[in-house]
Design an enzyme around this catalytic site. Structure first.
Site, mmCIF file in Angstrom:
data_model
loop_
_atom_site.group_PDB
_atom_site.id
_atom_site.type_symbol
_atom_site.label_atom_id
_atom_site.label_comp_id
_atom_site.label_asym_id
_atom_site.label_seq_id
_atom_site.Cartn_x
_atom_site.Cartn_y
_atom_site.Cartn_z
ATOM 1 N N GLU A 114 -37.759 -33.391 -54.494
ATOM 2 C CA GLU A 114 -37.654 -33.064 -55.932
ATOM 3 C C GLU A 114 -36.200 -33.168 -56.360
ATOM 4 O O GLU A 114 -35.333 -33.504 -55.564
ATOM 5 C CB GLU A 114 -38.203 -31.656 -56.208
ATOM 6 N N ASP A 134 -31.000 -25.089 -61.240
ATOM 7 C CA ASP A 134 -31.273 -26.494 -61.577
ATOM 8 C C ASP A 134 -30.273 -27.066 -62.590
ATOM 9 O O ASP A 134 -30.664 -27.639 -63.625
ATOM 10 C CB ASP A 134 -32.688 -26.633 -62.177
HETATM 11 O O1 FUB Z 1 -36.735 -24.319 -60.914
HETATM 12 C C1 FUB Z 1 -38.058 -24.679 -60.657
HETATM 13 C C2 FUB Z 1 -38.113 -25.772 -59.650
HETATM 14 O O2 FUB Z 1 -37.462 -25.351 -58.467
HETATM 15 C C3 FUB Z 1 -37.386 -27.022 -60.050
HETATM 16 O O3 FUB Z 1 -38.066 -27.805 -60.972
HETATM 17 C C4 FUB Z 1 -37.175 -27.623 -58.721
HETATM 18 O O4 FUB Z 1 -36.285 -28.694 -58.677
HETATM 19 C C5 FUB Z 1 -36.719 -26.430 -57.917
HETATM 20 O O5 FUB Z 1 -35.353 -26.171 -58.078
#
Ligand code: FUB
Length: 328
Positions: free
Chosen positions: A227, A20
């Protein structure tokens, strides 16, 4: 720590698992704000229980090709009074002589909220506010400080990120399944107060539309928001980019205002090794770079990821040239 030279498409660091990445240029250097994946053997599920992160390490590079430095722990869960677990994807911003680290985590009731911590240096340490940002929910904060100094925070993530549980404006633990023929569950944006610590006004839904101006539908999994939002500006336009989750693409939409609407334009990155895909885009010394992650360092274990970067190119019309990690 970590003296290996940074190389495009190779893990930035290998002594810890990272994911991320939110990349920024501060004080003439590249700073990368990643999640820090832990090495446990927990099972994967749709709630993301396998992502059990507890702290943040800020990475920095003096230049592309220079060694990537791990500046050590910048913030730990134990120092944030409202957090119970899962410090997920962070971002950072600079304003008024201070650095701000934004992060999502579950509160003591298991509900994801957004927190902020303040520091004097880009690499931290950061001192967390005692409470989460008032009115915040879900995950994956990304902050734009616009050219006029106004700041915006983008956020939201489906499934483990709980975004679909907030459709009524309140947290609903077990909502009815979201209809696939309706407009998608929108990512959210809020203005930030001048001190960068609170939302300034109401949280807004971000509209993403197709070339005909119709909202992207929830069932359109190749294009709908899942996301990992990011916002950057290129030639005066606002580029809102994100992950499509279940279909594993990084895609983008372009608009004239930081709060949207944004028109879907296409893919930035085809799927990587591993379930999640998450990115940032930054200009450094006249070139543009995509920072992203995959699970190659662990041989494909979803929650043991590694941050990488590659150059990003635009076509003459401002569209982004799609990259395919399976081919290069
Ligand atoms: O790293 C945890 C979660 O997985 C993140 O918040 C999302 O964007 C995905 O990458």
């Amino acid at each position: 720590m970590e003296e290996k030279k940074s190389v495009e498409k190779e893990p930035l660091v290998t002594h810890i698992y990272t994911a991320d990445p939110s990349a920024h240029v501060f004080e003439g250097k590249l700073y990368v704000y990643p999640s820090h994946d832990l090495e446990h053997d927990g099972e994967d599920n749709d709630d993301g229980d396998e992502y059990q992160m507890e702290d943040y390490h800020i990475l920095s590079l003096d230049d592309i090709g220079a060694p990537c430095i791990d500046n050590g722990e910048a913030l730990n869960m134990r120092d944030v009074p409202w957090v119970s677990k899962q410090m997920w994807a962070p971002d950072a911003a600079y304003k008024n002589g201070k650095y701000y680290l934004y992060f999502p985590a579950r509160d003591k009731d298991g509900i994801f909220r957004l927190g902020v911590a303040v520091g004097d240096r880009p690499e931290g340490p950061f001192k967390p506010e005692a409470e989460p940002i008032k009115g915040s929910f879900s995950i994956d904060p990304a902050v734009l400080v616009d050219d006029d100094g106004s700041s915006y925070i983008y956020f939201g993530g489906l499934w483990g990120g709980q975004l679909e549980k907030w459709e009524t404006g309140e947290f609903v633990e077990n909502p009815d399944p979201y209809p696939t023929d309706k407009p998608e569950v929108c990512p959210r944006v809020a203005k930030l107060t001048d001190d960068m610590l609170q939302f300034d006004g109401d949280v807004q839904r971000i509209q993403i539309v197709d070339e005909d101006g119709n909202p992207i539908l929830a069932g359109d999994e190749d294009r709908r928001y899942f996301e990992g939002p990011w916002m950057h500006k290129y030639n005066g336009k606002y580029y809102f980019s994100y992950s499509t989750g279940t279909t594993h693409y990084l895609v983008y939409a372009v608009g004239d205002s930081p709060m949207g609407p944004f028109t879907y334009k296409g893919r930035i990155l085809e799927p990587v090794i591993g379930w999640t895909t998450h990115h940032s885009i930054v200009e450094f010394k006249g070139k543009w770079y995509l920072f992203y992650h995959d699970s190659s360092l662990s041989g494909g274990i979803n929650h043991r990821r590694c941050v990488k970067f590659r150059e990003l190119k635009y076509n003459e019309d401002g569209t982004i040239v799609t990259m395919d990690p399976s081919k290069d």
